[in-house]
Design a protein around this motif. Sequence first.
Motif, PDB file in Angstrom:
ATOM      1  N   GLY A 122     -15.856 -16.970  32.039  1.00 49.25           N
ATOM      2  CA  GLY A 122     -15.495 -17.373  30.687  1.00 49.25           C
ATOM      3  C   GLY A 122     -16.720 -17.229  29.803  1.00 49.25           C
ATOM      4  N   TYR A 123     -16.693 -17.864  28.657  1.00 49.36           N
ATOM      5  CA  TYR A 123     -17.787 -17.697  27.708  1.00 49.36           C
ATOM      6  C   TYR A 123     -19.115 -18.222  28.235  1.00 49.36           C
ATOM      7  CZ  TYR A 123     -14.797 -16.051  23.920  1.00 49.36           C
ATOM      8  OH  TYR A 123     -13.957 -15.297  23.137  1.00 49.36           O
ATOM      9  N   THR A 124     -19.112 -19.380  28.899  1.00 48.10           N
ATOM     10  CA  THR A 124     -20.380 -19.921  29.401  1.00 48.10           C
ATOM     11  C   THR A 124     -20.914 -19.079  30.544  1.00 48.10           C
ATOM     12  OG1 THR A 124     -19.666 -22.138  28.740  1.00 48.10           O
ATOM     13  CG2 THR A 124     -21.517 -21.989  30.262  1.00 48.10           C
ATOM     14  N   ASP A 181     -18.712 -27.123  33.292  1.00 43.19           N
ATOM     15  CA  ASP A 181     -18.543 -26.605  31.939  1.00 43.19           C
ATOM     16  C   ASP A 181     -17.228 -27.091  31.345  1.00 43.19           C
ATOM     17  OD1 ASP A 181     -19.306 -24.716  29.768  1.00 43.19           O
ATOM     18  OD2 ASP A 181     -17.443 -23.742  30.377  1.00 43.19           O
ATOM     19  N   GLU A 182     -17.158 -27.124  30.016  1.00 42.93           N
ATOM     20  CA  GLU A 182     -15.946 -27.592  29.334  1.00 42.93           C
ATOM     21  C   GLU A 182     -14.755 -26.674  29.578  1.00 42.93           C
ATOM     22  OE1 GLU A 182     -17.529 -25.619  25.135  1.00 42.93           O
ATOM     23  OE2 GLU A 182     -17.108 -27.746  25.269  1.00 42.93           O
ATOM     24  N   GLU A 183     -14.992 -25.425  29.993  1.00 41.83           N
ATOM     25  CA  GLU A 183     -13.903 -24.497  30.271  1.00 41.83           C
ATOM     26  C   GLU A 183     -13.379 -24.608  31.713  1.00 41.83           C
ATOM     27  OE1 GLU A 183     -15.660 -20.721  29.345  1.00 41.83           O
ATOM     28  OE2 GLU A 183     -15.238 -20.899  27.202  1.00 41.83           O
ATOM     29  N   ARG A 239     -11.355 -25.427  34.834  1.00 44.43           N
ATOM     30  CA  ARG A 239      -9.966 -25.848  34.995  1.00 44.43           C
ATOM     31  C   ARG A 239      -9.873 -27.112  35.862  1.00 44.43           C
ATOM     32  NH1 ARG A 239      -7.530 -20.376  37.148  1.00 44.43           N
ATOM     33  NH2 ARG A 239      -9.542 -20.447  38.218  1.00 44.43           N
ATOM     34  N   LYS A 269     -19.069 -17.440  20.989  1.00 43.79           N
ATOM     35  CA  LYS A 269     -17.733 -17.807  20.528  1.00 43.79           C
ATOM     36  C   LYS A 269     -17.800 -18.083  19.030  1.00 43.79           C
ATOM     37  CE  LYS A 269     -14.852 -20.487  22.639  1.00 43.79           C
ATOM     38  NZ  LYS A 269     -14.275 -21.709  23.297  1.00 43.79           N
TER      39      LYS A 269
END
Length: 454
Positions: free
Chosen positions: A85-87, A183-185, A187, A390
């Motif tokens: 993902g982004y991180t 990370d906040e992303e 799951r 982002k």
Amino acid sequence: MSNKCDICSPPQETSHRNHNESHSRLASALYDEFQQCSIQNLQSTGLYFLETAVPIAVKDFEDRRGRLARALVADDADAFIVEPGYTFKYYANVSQPEWEVWEPEERPFLMVVQPSRHSSGRITAKTSFLCPSFEAERARLLNMPFSEPIDIIPWEEHWNPYDTLKSSSIFVSFDRAPRLMVDEEMRDFVQRGLASSGFEVIGLTGEVERVRQIKSTKEAGILRAVNTGTVEAVRQMRKCLYPGLTESEIAQALDNSLRSAGLEPFFDIVLFDENAANPHGGTNGSKVLEAETFVLIDVGAHLLGYSSDICRTFFPPFLEKPPANARAPSSLEEKLAVWDVVFEAQTQSAHQFRVNLSAASVDIAARKVITDAGYGDAFTHRVGHGIGIKAHESPYLHKGNINTQLKAGMVFTSEPGIYLVGKFGVRHEDIFLVREDGEPILLTGSRPSGPWNP
């Protein structure tokens, strides 16, 4: 014998069809001219804005992971865990377009970054990857930005991947539950799996969160390039506008203009008058441009993995600007007044981009201007957000975010707006870099000076 042709159109129908075809060709030629005008205008700038964009190198990624390792020590965490993902992209560049994108799926593929303490006291990053065994070679082929071969912890399909990680060499020596920051992303099922295998799982916070929030000089240079370029594309396209264009036609031309400069658009909102009273639109893009139309364009593009997010509200160039000392036509008075209020709100918000002021203070400053002008209920969203790889990143600038302090190197949007349902909407959006002392640095070239000079 009859000379009537049953398959031929009546003369008047043929004439009507020919007229329509001729009109369609003329409209198409006019639009093509508009598109070329926009592209040529942007190219005529020499694409000066690209000069500050320098690609992120392997050393930059290693420096990021080093900062992360030191932040983990400061936050008393044993490791940082992240999925693709982004991180993941920020620390390991796994989603670069020239490589095959690794999408999160039911089989966990996790990057694990740990602080490694040296006898000298120096702290560096040790990075490992929990990876399905059959994907291990594919992971190595990603050519991630590491000076040495990557360390892979493989797991077979019939194993519990989280137990595999817990019993691996990087955690086997722990006599307590290793403390993992996620990370906040991440799951939910992955977090639950880690917890059930004996890890202590905590959310993203503190110094670890600030690593990505605080931009390097190189990051700021790319953000300056992509955001200034996006503003320039809007300005140069505006010069070519003509009556009868639709919202969707303008969006298409703007996207193509951005691509001509090496910027890749990822969203483009073009709204006229009452359509702009809904901040993100929602119409079919068919409204037609007229002389007194208030045009709102909110657009974002990517360059070297970083995002732009800018907004301008303006009149088309074929509307004559009133002389400096003359009173504006009554039909334009409210539009001009609201434009000025929003601009002043952005000005006041920008003064709050200072070290150790709160994220809330930026929103409150803009909101006060708009409320004092009598439009408080028409400012319906936060004033801005962080921006980087982002378009929307933390910290977020809303009046409730009183505990987040701004730090040098943070980059934000300021985008106050007023939305009058059934009439029109106005939003101005620029990008600001917080610096150690004084006013912030503008990363969008220049702010608008009026609705005829966006």
